[in-house]
Each structure stands twice: as C-alpha cells, then as structure tokens.
Motif scaffolding. Structure first.
Motif, PDB file in Angstrom:
ATOM      1  N   VAL A 134       0.723  -1.142  -0.169  1.00  0.00           N
ATOM      2  CA  VAL A 134      -0.064   0.018  -0.019  1.00  0.00           C
ATOM      3  C   VAL A 134       0.964   1.149   0.045  1.00  0.00           C
ATOM      4  O   VAL A 134       1.958   1.472   0.825  1.00  0.00           O
ATOM      5  N   GLN A 135       0.524   2.149  -0.896  1.00  0.00           N
ATOM      6  CA  GLN A 135       1.157   3.491  -0.825  1.00  0.00           C
ATOM      7  C   GLN A 135       0.212   4.628  -0.724  1.00  0.00           C
ATOM      8  O   GLN A 135      -0.681   4.662  -1.717  1.00  0.00           O
ATOM      9  N   VAL A 136       0.262   5.361   0.294  1.00  0.00           N
ATOM     10  CA  VAL A 136      -0.597   6.766   0.349  1.00  0.00           C
ATOM     11  C   VAL A 136       0.316   7.738   0.565  1.00  0.00           C
ATOM     12  O   VAL A 136       1.188   8.012   1.268  1.00  0.00           O
ATOM     13  N   GLN A 137      -0.050   9.014  -0.140  1.00  0.00           N
ATOM     14  CA  GLN A 137       0.526  10.246  -0.003  1.00  0.00           C
ATOM     15  C   GLN A 137      -0.423  11.436   0.117  1.00  0.00           C
ATOM     16  O   GLN A 137      -1.407  11.524  -0.454  1.00  0.00           O
ATOM     17  N   VAL A 138      -0.294  12.077   1.228  1.00  0.00           N
ATOM     18  CA  VAL A 138      -0.959  13.172   1.532  1.00  0.00           C
ATOM     19  C   VAL A 138      -0.333  14.638   1.438  1.00  0.00           C
ATOM     20  O   VAL A 138       1.079  14.782   1.551  1.00  0.00           O
ATOM     21  N   TRP A 139      -1.023  15.755   1.165  1.00  0.00           N
ATOM     22  CA  TRP A 139      -0.354  16.927   1.164  1.00  0.00           C
ATOM     23  C   TRP A 139      -0.926  17.810   1.969  1.00  0.00           C
ATOM     24  O   TRP A 139      -2.221  18.014   2.182  1.00  0.00           O
ATOM     25  N   CYS A 140      -0.353  18.338   2.974  1.00  0.00           N
ATOM     26  CA  CYS A 140      -0.583  19.483   4.105  1.00  0.00           C
ATOM     27  C   CYS A 140      -0.435  20.817   3.506  1.00  0.00           C
ATOM     28  O   CYS A 140       0.684  21.442   3.379  1.00  0.00           O
ATOM     29  N   PRO A 141      -1.400  21.510   3.148  1.00  0.00           N
ATOM     30  CA  PRO A 141      -1.284  22.779   2.731  1.00  0.00           C
ATOM     31  C   PRO A 141      -0.753  23.943   3.651  1.00  0.00           C
ATOM     32  O   PRO A 141       0.121  24.791   3.183  1.00  0.00           O
ATOM     33  N   ASP A 142      -0.995  23.656   4.963  1.00  0.00           N
ATOM     34  CA  ASP A 142      -0.164  24.507   5.926  1.00  0.00           C
ATOM     35  C   ASP A 142       0.843  23.472   6.530  1.00  0.00           C
ATOM     36  O   ASP A 142       0.558  22.427   7.040  1.00  0.00           O
TER      37      ASP A 142
END
Length: 264
Positions: A134-142
């Motif tokens: 499994v690979q998950v990537q998230v983007w934190c705007p702050d």
C-alpha cells in the motif's frame, strides 16, 4: 525515518502501525521500514530570487514555506483474501473525494497533527492472498504540525496576563473568544500590538477572532466593518509574551486566547 514499534499514523480515521504495534483483530496496515517520510523533515522554501540590476546578488524579500507532502509505504496484512479486499477498498477510498482530512501521528507518547488532502493516486497491489503493498501520499497545505493546546484568559480591569507561550518550534497563530458586555468595542493587546474591535460586544453573543485571517465572527456570521486597527502577530516558539483586553469606552468582559504547540 524508520517505522518503529511505538509509531501510529492515522489519516481520516485509517490507522497505520509501526512494527511491534498490533491493530487487534481488524486488518492491519503495517508501515515498512523507512516507510514514513516527509513528516519529520523540514519543508522547501519559496524564494523570490530577483537579481539586482548592475549589482551583485538579489533583492532580499520575505521567504515562505512550501506545503508539506507526507508519504506512507506499508503492507496490508490480513487472514483472508476477503478481508484484504475490504481493506483495499477502504484504502483506495481514503480522501478520494478531494476533501480535507487530518493526519495524526503518535510517537514516543507525543501526538502531532495537521490537515491534509490526498496528493496522488493511492496504490494497492496484492502480492499474496492475504497481503498487499500500500502507498498513500498526502499534501498538507499548512506545513506546520500541531500538538497540545494552551488557553490564557485576560479580564477587563485585571491587567495583562504574563507568561503567555507555547512549546513548539514554529510560530503559533492566536485564536480568541471575547465574551462580556462592551458596547463601544474593545482592544486586544498581544505581543505588544493592538487589535481594535469597534463592533459592540453584547452579553451572550461572544466574538470569535482568528489571527490567521484577522476576521471578526459573531454567532457564526462574519462581521464586515466591525474592526479598526488590526495587527495580527504570531508567537514564535520559545517567545514569552503578555495578553490584555481593554474596553474602548465602558464595559466588562474576558478575552480567552487559544494557542497550539506549533512545529515545523
């Protein structure tokens, strides 16, 4: 960083565990060694590198942090192919509508969190009947991370409240709730700078002010034209300051400040 036994990462309710932690009887998502990246790093900076004509160097202008990207590489470990399919559907549905979610990281007994969105296609590849990668990537705007919250309350007539601080390593943004009866408005003082509210403060209708946007809200409604001078300083880690509230005419009330431990 390596996946360690005391590590748990939760994204919009979905839990990923470091080796050595058990998820109980539910299907597990176990982080690979070095499978959790981007959380403990700093972030890239956005620089306006404009050359000075006919001189050495560039203009010195304010730099800003870029958003934070966090990636998780893990195994899905189950006891049946049916359960593996179920967790695969849950993983691929994670934040897939583009909505804002939350990533929470618990390690060494400390909790940090940030808001995030899905950054790229989630990968779920079955490598055995009961196992998948499994690979998950998230983007934190702050790019900042947040921990414990601290509250301080100043009272009209009570003088300034000293010792206001947080315990992170980056600038924290103040959030205020002002309650009481000050018909001519009031002045907040924080880090020696003033924020003037000229909108009447009425008993039972507290004011909410977040220095992130400098807006005044009353009863869930944004108030236009209710502000005077609006300095909105943040509070860097390690800096200790004071808080005060004074009516512009008459009245009584309290100003409650909320600060999160804030990290980069």
């Amino acid at each position: 960083m390596s996946s360690r036994g005391d590590l748990k990462v939760t994204i919009a309710g979905l839990e990923f565990f470091g080796r050595g932690l058990q998820a109980g009887t539910t299907p597990e998502l176990v982080l690979k060694p070095r499978g959790f990246k981007g959380w403990t790093d700093g972030v890239d900076m956005r620089l306006d590198d404009s050359a000075i004509p006919n001189q050495h160097g560039s203009y010195d202008r304010q730099a800003y942090r870029s958003a934070r990207v966090v990636s998780l590489d893990s195994y899905a470990l189950t006891d049946s192919n049916a359960k593996l399919q179920q967790i695969g559907e849950r993983v691929t549905g994670l934040l897939s509508g583009g909505e804002l979610g939350r990533i929470e990281v618990v390690q060494n007994g400390e909790t940090r969190w940030a808001d995030c969105r899905l950054a790229s296609k989630t990968k779920f590849e079955e490598i055995a009947r009961d196992t998948a990668e499994v690979q998950v990537q998230v983007w934190c705007p702050d790019p900042r991370k947040f921990g414990d919250v601290w509250t301080y309350t100043a009272t009209v007539g009570g003088g300034v409240v000293p010792g206001v601080r947080h315990f992170g390593n980056a600038e924290a943004t103040p959030q205020f709730v002002v309650a009481g009866d000050m018909p001519g408005g009031y002045r907040l003082t924080f880090r020696g700078e003033n924020f003037h509210v000229i909108w009447p403060l009425v008993s039972g209708q507290p004011h909410t002010i977040d220095y992130a946007d400098g807006q005044l809200w009353v009863g869930g409604v944004r108030i236009h034209g209710g502000l005077g001078i609006t300095n909105t300083p943040t509070l860097p880690g390690g800096v200790v300051t004071a808080l005060g509230v004074v009516p512009l005419t008459t009245g009584t009330g309290t100003a409650t400040l909320k600060l999160f431990d804030t990290y980069i």
